[in-house]
Design a protein around this motif. Structure first.
Motif, short mmCIF file in Angstrom:
data_model
loop_
_atom_site.label_atom_id
_atom_site.label_comp_id
_atom_site.label_asym_id
_atom_site.label_seq_id
_atom_site.Cartn_x
_atom_site.Cartn_y
_atom_site.Cartn_z
N ALA A 160 -15.64 -12.69 -3.92
CA ALA A 160 -15.63 -11.62 -2.92
C ALA A 160 -14.53 -11.85 -1.88
N LYS A 161 -14.34 -13.09 -1.48
CA LYS A 161 -13.29 -13.41 -0.51
C LYS A 161 -11.91 -13.01 -1.05
N ARG A 162 -11.64 -13.38 -2.30
CA ARG A 162 -10.33 -13.05 -2.90
C ARG A 162 -10.17 -11.54 -3.07
N ALA A 163 -11.21 -10.89 -3.57
CA ALA A 163 -11.13 -9.43 -3.78
C ALA A 163 -10.96 -8.70 -2.46
N ASN A 164 -11.73 -9.11 -1.45
CA ASN A 164 -11.64 -8.44 -0.16
C ASN A 164 -10.29 -8.67 0.52
N LEU A 165 -9.77 -9.86 0.40
CA LEU A 165 -8.46 -10.13 1.00
C LEU A 165 -7.37 -9.30 0.30
N ALA A 166 -7.44 -9.19 -1.01
CA ALA A 166 -6.46 -8.36 -1.75
C ALA A 166 -6.59 -6.89 -1.34
N ALA A 167 -7.82 -6.41 -1.19
CA ALA A 167 -8.04 -5.01 -0.79
C ALA A 167 -7.54 -4.77 0.63
N SER A 176 -11.54 -1.41 -10.72
CA SER A 176 -11.66 -0.09 -11.36
C SER A 176 -12.83 0.72 -10.82
N ALA A 177 -13.89 0.08 -10.36
CA ALA A 177 -15.05 0.79 -9.82
C ALA A 177 -14.87 1.18 -8.35
N GLY A 178 -13.89 0.62 -7.70
CA GLY A 178 -13.65 0.96 -6.29
C GLY A 178 -14.60 0.30 -5.32
N ARG A 179 -15.15 -0.84 -5.69
CA ARG A 179 -16.11 -1.52 -4.80
C ARG A 179 -15.48 -2.01 -3.50
N THR A 180 -14.17 -2.18 -3.48
CA THR A 180 -13.50 -2.68 -2.28
C THR A 180 -12.83 -1.57 -1.47
N MET A 181 -13.20 -0.33 -1.73
CA MET A 181 -12.60 0.78 -0.98
C MET A 181 -12.79 0.61 0.52
N ASN A 182 -13.97 0.14 0.93
CA ASN A 182 -14.23 -0.04 2.36
C ASN A 182 -13.27 -1.05 2.98
N VAL A 183 -12.90 -2.07 2.23
CA VAL A 183 -12.00 -3.09 2.76
C VAL A 183 -10.56 -2.58 2.76
N ALA A 188 -7.69 4.82 -5.17
CA ALA A 188 -6.46 4.51 -5.90
C ALA A 188 -5.93 3.14 -5.51
N ALA A 189 -6.01 2.81 -4.22
CA ALA A 189 -5.54 1.50 -3.77
C ALA A 189 -6.37 0.37 -4.35
N ALA A 190 -7.70 0.55 -4.39
CA ALA A 190 -8.58 -0.47 -4.98
C ALA A 190 -8.30 -0.61 -6.47
N GLN A 191 -8.13 0.51 -7.14
CA GLN A 191 -7.86 0.47 -8.58
C GLN A 191 -6.52 -0.19 -8.87
N ALA A 192 -5.57 -0.03 -7.97
CA ALA A 192 -4.24 -0.64 -8.16
C ALA A 192 -4.29 -2.16 -8.14
N ILE A 193 -5.33 -2.74 -7.56
CA ILE A 193 -5.46 -4.21 -7.54
C ILE A 193 -6.51 -4.69 -8.54
#
Length: 190
Positions: free
Chosen positions: A172-179, A132-139, A124-129
């Protein structure tokens, strides 16, 4: 669940520890066919340690990226008496697995009785940013982890720097930092 993501979390943790000045950092990995129900585990320790093999009763924080991971043999036994289980509220049925054999939530809750648990919903947290696939759930999980003692004592700037330097490419840097920030925010709102 999340084999590559799990390994990435271990990589970032190691980089964070090196940036804090720990001269002794050890990291281990177990790669076990996650898609077929095998475990993919990352172990990490720093300080007065010499092996990536963790002894029972020595772990400050255990992270489970999927609900039933806590039921793996020996997992919870690693936790210190005052340790914390960071538990993602994700349930994933492995491919080819009989749904009737999947552990009931009651079994997971019973196993965690007496444990200090920080539960979060990384999907849910990954989807909120916008993931939608949740690829950044680990971060997202890494962000939550950064708020749990003793890791919470590490300055957040060191976490961010390690994450950015460990991430491939600008996207990836931007997505991971947001996650990561989303994970930290989950704990701030509790």
């Amino acid at each position: 669940v999340g084999g590559q993501g799990n390994l990435f979390v271990g990589k970032v943790l190691s980089e964070v520890a090196l940036r804090t000045g720990f001269g002794n950092v050890v990291k281990g990995e177990t790669h076990g066919m996650a898609q077929l129900g095998g475990a993919v585990q990352s172990t990490f320790a720093c300080g007065d340690v010499y092996s990536p093999v963790l002894a029972p009763g020595t772990v400050d924080v255990l992270v489970a990226l999927e609900y039933s991971e806590v039921l793996r043999p020996g997992f919870l036994e690693l936790l210190k008496p005052d340790g914390v289980v960071a538990l993602n509220a994700l349930r994933v049925l492995p491919s080819g697995f009989d749904p009737d054999d999947y552990p009931a939530l009651a079994a997971v809750r019973a196993a965690l009785a007496g444990c200090q648990v920080v539960q979060f919903d990384a999907l849910a947290a990954a989807q909120a940013i916008g993931d939608s696939a949740g690829r950044t759930m680990n971060v997202v999980a890494l962000g939550v982890l950064s708020t749990i003692g003793p890791l919470a004592a590490i300055p957040v700037a060191l976490w961010r720097g390690a994450l950015i330097d460990s991430s491939p490419g600008e996207l990836a840097k931007r997505a991971n930092l947001a996650a990561f920030e989303q994970g930290r925010a989950l704990r701030a709102t509790e």
